[in-house]
Motif scaffolding. Structure first.
Motif, PDB file in Angstrom:
ATOM      1  N   SER A  19       0.830  -1.220   0.000  1.00 24.64           N
ATOM      2  CA  SER A  19       0.000   0.000   0.000  1.00 24.64           C
ATOM      3  C   SER A  19       0.862   1.266   0.000  1.00 24.64           C
ATOM      4  CB  SER A  19      -0.940  -0.004   1.199  1.00 24.64           C
ATOM      5  OG  SER A  19      -0.200   0.002   2.388  1.00 24.64           O
ATOM      6  N   SER A  20       2.038   1.202   0.668  1.00 25.47           N
ATOM      7  CA  SER A  20       2.908   2.391   0.688  1.00 25.47           C
ATOM      8  C   SER A  20       3.352   2.749  -0.728  1.00 25.47           C
ATOM      9  CB  SER A  20       4.151   2.125   1.531  1.00 25.47           C
ATOM     10  OG  SER A  20       3.779   1.952   2.862  1.00 25.47           O
ATOM     11  N   MET A  23       0.558   4.353  -2.533  1.00 27.92           N
ATOM     12  CA  MET A  23       0.306   5.741  -2.126  1.00 27.92           C
ATOM     13  C   MET A  23       1.288   6.688  -2.830  1.00 27.92           C
ATOM     14  SD  MET A  23      -2.305   5.981  -0.256  1.00 27.92           S
ATOM     15  CE  MET A  23      -3.093   4.576  -1.005  1.00 27.92           C
ATOM     16  N   SER A  24       2.564   6.272  -2.874  1.00 28.86           N
ATOM     17  CA  SER A  24       3.550   7.092  -3.597  1.00 28.86           C
ATOM     18  C   SER A  24       3.140   7.228  -5.059  1.00 28.86           C
ATOM     19  CB  SER A  24       4.933   6.439  -3.535  1.00 28.86           C
ATOM     20  OG  SER A  24       5.329   6.311  -2.211  1.00 28.86           O
ATOM     21  N   TYR A  27       0.037   9.612  -5.366  1.00 29.59           N
ATOM     22  CA  TYR A  27       0.335  11.014  -5.111  1.00 29.59           C
ATOM     23  C   TYR A  27       1.616  11.469  -5.830  1.00 29.59           C
ATOM     24  CZ  TYR A  27      -3.569  11.880  -2.078  1.00 29.59           C
ATOM     25  OH  TYR A  27      -4.843  12.077  -1.622  1.00 29.59           O
ATOM     26  N   GLU A  29       4.710  10.520  -6.068  1.00 31.92           N
ATOM     27  CA  GLU A  29       5.951  10.735  -5.309  1.00 31.92           C
ATOM     28  C   GLU A  29       6.966   9.618  -5.560  1.00 31.92           C
ATOM     29  OE1 GLU A  29       5.996  11.792  -1.188  1.00 31.92           O
ATOM     30  OE2 GLU A  29       4.101  12.876  -1.321  1.00 31.92           O
ATOM     31  N   TRP A  55      -9.118   3.488  -4.293  1.00 35.05           N
ATOM     32  CA  TRP A  55      -8.396   4.595  -3.651  1.00 35.05           C
ATOM     33  C   TRP A  55      -8.545   5.882  -4.458  1.00 35.05           C
ATOM     34  CZ3 TRP A  55      -3.736   0.931  -2.661  1.00 35.05           C
ATOM     35  CH2 TRP A  55      -3.857   0.358  -1.382  1.00 35.05           C
ATOM     36  N   SER A  58     -11.771   7.513  -3.767  1.00 35.30           N
ATOM     37  CA  SER A  58     -11.778   8.254  -2.497  1.00 35.30           C
ATOM     38  C   SER A  58     -11.051   9.589  -2.653  1.00 35.30           C
ATOM     39  CB  SER A  58     -11.076   7.451  -1.398  1.00 35.30           C
ATOM     40  OG  SER A  58     -11.790   6.277  -1.157  1.00 35.30           O
ATOM     41  N   ILE A  59      -9.913   9.549  -3.340  1.00 35.59           N
ATOM     42  CA  ILE A  59      -9.125  10.776  -3.527  1.00 35.59           C
ATOM     43  C   ILE A  59      -9.944  11.813  -4.293  1.00 35.59           C
ATOM     44  CG2 ILE A  59      -7.129  11.719  -4.780  1.00 35.59           C
ATOM     45  CD1 ILE A  59      -5.646   9.104  -3.982  1.00 35.59           C
ATOM     46  N   LEU A  62     -12.596  13.446  -2.192  1.00 36.65           N
ATOM     47  CA  LEU A  62     -12.119  14.451  -1.222  1.00 36.65           C
ATOM     48  C   LEU A  62     -12.211  15.871  -1.788  1.00 36.65           C
ATOM     49  CD1 LEU A  62      -8.989  12.677   0.282  1.00 36.65           C
ATOM     50  CD2 LEU A  62     -11.042  13.365   1.523  1.00 36.65           C
TER      51      LEU A  62
END
Lengths: 214, 214
Positions: A19-20, A23-24, A27, A29, A55, A58-59, A62
């Motif tokens: 998951s990390s 996430m990168s 976003y 990164e 995901w 959800s983003i 937001l």
């Protein structure tokens, strides 16, 4: 937690990113090469594609909560602007009223006449200034020519003096050279006589023999 | 290019704070406030869901920074320090609110109604405007239902634009933990939003049950 961590590691032959890493990825990164790998994995793995889609949803959601609109502080230049606007309005009214109340034709004619007078006066002044300037320039030019002539004469005199000095110095040098030459000849003659005497002495020394003892 | 020039000649936050610390420089502190007031207010709005409380919290954060100016050490970024102070104040406020039962769903709903008056809109059609308001309210409620340690990560990353490693510095936790929390927060948000959407469409008056153990 039902996130992608449950899929981390090898499941059969496939290794799912954790998951990390996702996430990168989401976003922006992660390094370009890692992004390529994750893109490739996403295209090939329906499980991860499903998870990432959730995901992303959800983003995106937001962003549907905007910030409350707040009252903005009134800028400090607002009063200045207000007064400027008021001044402009007063000016406009003044101009309008002035136009309405003036005897326009006569004023325009008088204005034109005064402008013509003013133009003529300016032109006369300009011409006078121009002729004055030309005279001053001519005088300055003559003076400059005179100064240049003086300078040339001075230079010539200076050159003549310099030439005389050089000539005298050269003559003195020649004289001293002649003396040095004569001295050198004397030294050479003396040296030759000395060599001759030495030669004779050596010859005598060579021919000398010890007399036999009785 | 103008950005580059202004970046070259602008004074850093740390330099300004150094002046505040050493010389009690009020002008430097005013500069810091003008740079950071809006981001800090935004953080507090997202954390508490309440505009007026957020403005008070932001003021308190700056007051605290000024009061503790002598303790500030320029070993890290000023912004990290400021985010941390503001977040701690938000945590305290949320705890107090919880104790006063202000975080009950009734209170949230009432706050939602009052807050929806502040929601910015681009003046779309009335139907669309109402729909946008509903969606915004839904997202706000879902976010406020997240545990604080998930919410703060979402707010800092998604709304405030901090990188994951920067969030790690603010919260003093490893970057990997930040990412895991973000993934979990997004997963929970997805579930919450689905549920809230379902509940709203079935019965708009029904209160939303707590879905997650915070």
């Amino acid at each position: 937690m039902q996130s992608q961590d449950s899929n981390t590691g090898t499941a059969g032959a496939v290794k799912h990113p954790n998951s990390s890493e996702w996430m990168s990825f989401l976003y922006d990164e992660c390094a370009p090469e890692q992004r390529h790998e994750l893109d490739a994995h996403l295209a090939a793995c329906p499980t991860c594609a499903e998870q990432v889609k959730m995901w992303r949803g959800s983003i995106n959601t937001l962003d549907e909560w905007p910030l409350p609109a707040r009252r903005r502080a009134r800028p400090r230049w607002m009063p200045v602007l207000k007064w400027a606007a008021a001044a402009a309005v007063v000016l406009a009214i003044g101009i309008a009223v002035g136009r309405q109340t003036s005897t326009a034709q006569a004023e325009v004619a008088a204005l034109k006449s005064s402008i013509a007078d003013l133009t003529a006066a300016v032109e006369r002044e300009h011409n006078r200034n121009l002729s004055n300037n030309i005279a001053v320039l001519a005088n300055a030019n003559t003076e400059a020519m005179q100064l240049l002539g003086d300078y040339a004469r001075l230079q010539q005199q200076q050159r003549a003096v310099d030439q005389q000095v050089i000539k005298t110095a050269l003559q003195s040098f020649d004289l001293r050279l002649g003396r040095v030459r004569s001295d050198l000849q004397t030294v050479a003659v003396n040296t030759e006589a000395g060599f001759e005497a030495t030669h004779q002495g050596l010859a005598q020394l060579a021919s000398y023999s010890i007399p036999a003892q009785q | 290019m103008p950005n580059l020039i202004s970046a070259l000649f602008s004074v850093s936050d740390e330099q300004l704070m150094w002046r505040v610390k050493l010389q009690d420089d009020a002008e430097a502190f005013a500069s810091l406030m003008s740079r950071w007031q809006r981001p800090i207010e935004n953080l507090c709005i997202r954390m508490t869901g309440d505009l007026h409380r957020a403005e008070d919290l932001a003021q308190s954060a700056f007051a605290k920074i000024f009061a503790k100016r002598a303790d500030w050490e320029p070993t890290g970024k000023f912004s990290t320090f400021l985010w941390r102070v503001a977040l701690n104040l938000c945590h305290d406020e949320l705890r107090r609110a919880k104790r006063r039962s202000e975080c009950s769903l009734d209170a949230l709903d009432e706050e939602g109604d009052s807050q929806s008056n502040f929601i910015a809109s681009e003046d779309p059609a009335p139907d669309e405007q109402a729909d946008n308001r509903e969606r915004a309210e839904l997202v706000r409620n879902a976010l406020l239902k997240l545990a604080t340690h998930y919410r703060e990560v979402v707010v800092l990353r998604h709304y405030e634009g901090l990188k994951f490693h920067e969030i790690g510095e603010v919260l003093a936790i490893p970057e990997g933990t930040v990412k895991s929390r973000m993934a979990e927060a997004l997963t929970q948000l997805n579930r919450l939003l689905k549920h809230l959407d379902g509940v709203r469409s079935c019965n708009p008056k029904t209160q939303t049950p707590e879905l997650l153990a915070l």
